[in-house]
Scaffold this active site. Structure first.
Site, short mmCIF file in Angstrom:
data_model
loop_
_atom_site.label_atom_id
_atom_site.label_comp_id
_atom_site.label_asym_id
_atom_site.label_seq_id
_atom_site.Cartn_x
_atom_site.Cartn_y
_atom_site.Cartn_z
CB CYS A 2 -0.95 0.06 1.18
SG CYS A 2 -2.05 -1.36 1.32
NE ARG A 27 4.63 1.42 0.15
CZ ARG A 27 5.41 1.50 1.22
NH1 ARG A 27 6.62 2.03 1.10
NH2 ARG A 27 5.02 1.06 2.39
CD1 TRP A 74 -0.74 -5.84 -3.26
CD2 TRP A 74 -1.10 -6.73 -1.25
NE1 TRP A 74 -0.38 -7.16 -3.32
CE2 TRP A 74 -0.60 -7.74 -2.11
CE3 TRP A 74 -1.41 -7.08 0.07
CZ2 TRP A 74 -0.40 -9.05 -1.69
CZ3 TRP A 74 -1.21 -8.37 0.49
CH2 TRP A 74 -0.70 -9.35 -0.39
CG ASN A 98 0.67 0.06 4.58
OD1 ASN A 98 0.26 -1.08 4.37
ND2 ASN A 98 1.94 0.40 4.50
N GLY A 99 -1.84 -1.57 6.42
CA GLY A 99 -1.70 -2.51 7.51
C GLY A 99 -2.92 -3.38 7.67
CD GLU A 480 16.33 -14.36 -6.26
OE1 GLU A 480 16.22 -13.24 -6.77
OE2 GLU A 480 15.67 -14.73 -5.28
CE LYS A 484 14.36 -11.53 -8.55
NZ LYS A 484 13.99 -11.89 -7.17
CD GLU A 487 9.54 -12.60 -6.81
OE1 GLU A 487 9.40 -12.09 -5.69
OE2 GLU A 487 10.57 -12.45 -7.50
CG HIS A 503 17.01 -37.95 -2.20
ND1 HIS A 503 17.13 -39.09 -1.42
CD2 HIS A 503 18.28 -37.62 -2.54
CE1 HIS A 503 18.40 -39.40 -1.28
NE2 HIS A 503 19.12 -38.53 -1.95
CE LYS A 603 11.54 -3.49 -4.31
NZ LYS A 603 12.33 -4.50 -5.04
#
Length: 608
Positions: A2, A27, A74, A98-99, A480, A484, A487, A503, A603
């Protein structure tokens, strides 16, 4: 997560708020809105989706007024709909938040019982009603806010406007960041210095539990006990010009290509090139020479940077490392004492779980270090010692340059720890530092493979699943790479230690499965190649990321090979991060996804 902007200005607020909100798009958000005071009354414009939709609404129906608040939301409680978009209004009160208000169900029942009619599915609206109900009992705006804030459980940053109060704005923070901007006859609220950069570089950061009353003449700040307090004013180094994509199509592309430069800045801060030694100011506060273990905690890509550093600390400093995802660390009641040091990694310095873990360790007596990209952030302010990355503002949601700069800082800390613990000889330290100083030029050479990576990314964009494999420090890079790809392209991907292939994951291999193998030619290269041959025998489509020698020794199993320059083991995880980033980026571009702002992501994750 947010974005909040508040303006007590001398010219129309709405265009300024929208301009500032654009700087907070990084964000993550799914709706946006603005409220201003016009002739003493509150008027709102809101829209689903991107800010361009809000701009269109304002073009159709402009807002005047020099006092206003704005928000990019968000979604947490309630779907990302027009009715749930901020600002919310209840009677004489409009606010942005925000929160997450954890006790909102209890508070909702209370305000509904008092006659309030709710028009959204959000937790935020109940706060507006609580304050408005207090106002109807005759309380002033300040009194109503002071009464309400202690009743809110959870995390919040709030900015509030009041009908009939053109020269008043109130803000508060608990868990989520909020900053004050000082202008000439104007005052501002913002989620961070980037939001405030179009208006001022004079910033005051609210401490945990603070709330603030703004007028155009200045600010009064109160702590959680409603006692007046002074908080320092700082000069921000963030400028609005940094928010430009330049000649790049996306911020992420720009930030990938900035890495040779920003890595150079970060390295020059933490290494003395005249003596080829690590030179981390304040590292002695972590007492490396006395530690029996180091705790590391972070989230997402920052956690993977910490996982790489675990190999470094244990190899070069013989220092045992326990590393945890912060959302797990904060709840598993880890034994912590004054004999421990804890290191927390966060791009924003506001990550809620990481901050909570830091506070837990601090309460239990551990020395606290923080690796952050925002030196003015909450995590930085609460740590005993801050080790800032010099990456500059990172706008793309998927971390790139912040990740590699975190690795550079962590490498410096690991080498300094080795020296302080008497494990790393002066000669070996100088050798390693000399290798690390080559990173900027090696990064430029790695980026030269972009056109080749772009070509192999096109067929990848048609895949449904992918695997990434690596050993040692390349294992975190495999994680990573998978992260990526998920995402940015929304392709399901998993990262594995190459030795784990037999395995379980090998059952997934078929002719449709892309498998990325990250394997510079090193002491364990042959082990990784044997795993690669197992993939090839089952028809997997292998993309090998290696150096010239590795390509020659691969046995021809790879369908595609991305050649990196030759480099030492300590440098490899930093440089090999670049092709991993480029693969995800170009795959997403071919798929047409929103590269800079992937769906459902934010973000800065400032709530649980």
């Amino acid at each position: 997560m947010c974005g909040i902007v508040g303006v007590l200005g001398n010219i129309e607020a709405a265009p300024r708020i929208v301009d500032s909100l654009k700087r907070l798009e990084y964000r993550g958000y799914d709706s946006a809105g603005v409220a201003t005071l016009i002739d003493g009354g509150l008027v709102r414009r809101r829209a689903e989706g991107k800010l361009r939709n809000l701009e269109a609404a304002l073009e159709r129906s402009p807002l005047s007024g020099t006092s206003g608040i704005g928000h990019t939301r968000w979604a947490t409680h309630g779907a990302p709909t027009l009715s749930n978009a901020h600002p919310h209004q209840a009677g004489s009160v409009a606010l942005v938040h925000n929160g997450i208000i954890e006790n909102y169900l209890e508070l909702r029942d209370e305000v509904v019982g008092a006659g309030a009619v709710l028009s959204t599915d959000t937790d935020t609206e109940v706060v507006a009603h609580l304050i408005d109900l207090a106002r109807t009992r005759g309380l002033s705006p300040r009194e109503a806010v002071a009464e309400t804030l202690p009743r809110l459980k959870g995390a919040f940053a709030l900015a509030l406007l009041f009908a009939g109060e053109d020269d008043l704005m109130i803000g508060a923070r608990k868990g989520s960041p909020l900053a004050i901007g000082h202008g000439e006859g104007e005052m501002f609220f913002g989620s961070d210095a980037i939001a405030l950069s179009p208006f001022t570089d004079r910033i005051t950061y609210l401490d945990e539990g603070d709330w603030a009353v703004l007028t155009r003449d200045g600010v009064q700040i109160f702590d959680r006990d409603n006692s007046p307090v002074e908080r320092p004013e700082a000069k921000s180094s963030v400028t609005s010009s940094l928010m430009d994509k330049g000649n790049y199509k996306h911020f992420m592309a720009k930030e990938i290509h900035e890495q040779p430069e920003v890595l150079g800045h970060t390295l020059s801060r933490y290494f003395d090139y005249t003596t080829n030694t690590a030179n981390v100011a304040g590292a002695e506060k972590l007492n490396f020479n006395k530690l029996s273990r180091l705790l590391i905690s972070a989230c997402g890509t920052a956690y993977l940077a910490g996982l790489v550093s675990k190999y470094w600390f244990e190899k070069y400093a013989r220092l045992p490392v326990e590393i945890d995802i912060a959302s797990e660390f904060r709840y598993r009641e880890t034994p912590v004492s004054g004999n421990d040091a804890a290191l927390f990694i966060s791009q924003s310095g506001e990550t809620a779980d990481t901050l909570a873990s830091l506070r837990y360790c601090k309460e239990n007596g551990a020395a606290i270090g923080a690796v952050v990209n925002v030196p003015e952030s909450t995590i930085a302010r609460e740590a005993d010692m801050v080790y800032p990355t010099i990456a500059g503002p990172e706008i793309g949601v998927a971390s790139t340059k912040a990740f590699t700069c975190q690795l550079a800082v962590l490498a410096a800390l690991a080498l300094q720890a080795g020296r302080e613990r008497g494990v790393l000889s002066a000669e070996r330290e100088q050798e390693l530092v000399s290798e690390l100083t080559e990173i900027p030029s090696l990064a430029l050479k790695a980026l030269a493979a972009e056109s080749e990576i772009e070509k192999l990314s096109q067929p990848l964009s048609k895949a449904d699943n992918a695997l990434y494999l690596g050993r040692s420090t390349n294992y975190p890079l495999a994680l990573e790479g998978a992260l990526k790809l998920k995402e940015l392209s929304y392709i399901h991907a998993e990262g594995y230690a190459a030795g784990e292939l037999k395995h379980g994951p090998i059952a997934l291999i078929d002719e449709n499965m892309p498998v990325f193998v990250i394997a510079p030619y090193d002491s364990i290269y042959e082990k990784t190649v044997s795993n690669m041959q197992e993939v090839a025998a089952r028809g997997g489509r292998i993309v090998l990321i290696t150096d010239r020698k590795g390509a020659e020794e691969s046995g021809g199993a790879a369908e595609n090979t991305v050649i990196m320059p030759d480099m030492s083991d300590i440098v490899a995880p930093i440089i090999y991060a670049l092709p991993v980033q480029l693969i995800a980026y170009h795959t997403a571009v071919f798929m047409g996804t929103d590269v800079d702002q992937p769906r459902n992501l934010a973000k800065s994750v400032t709530v649980e």
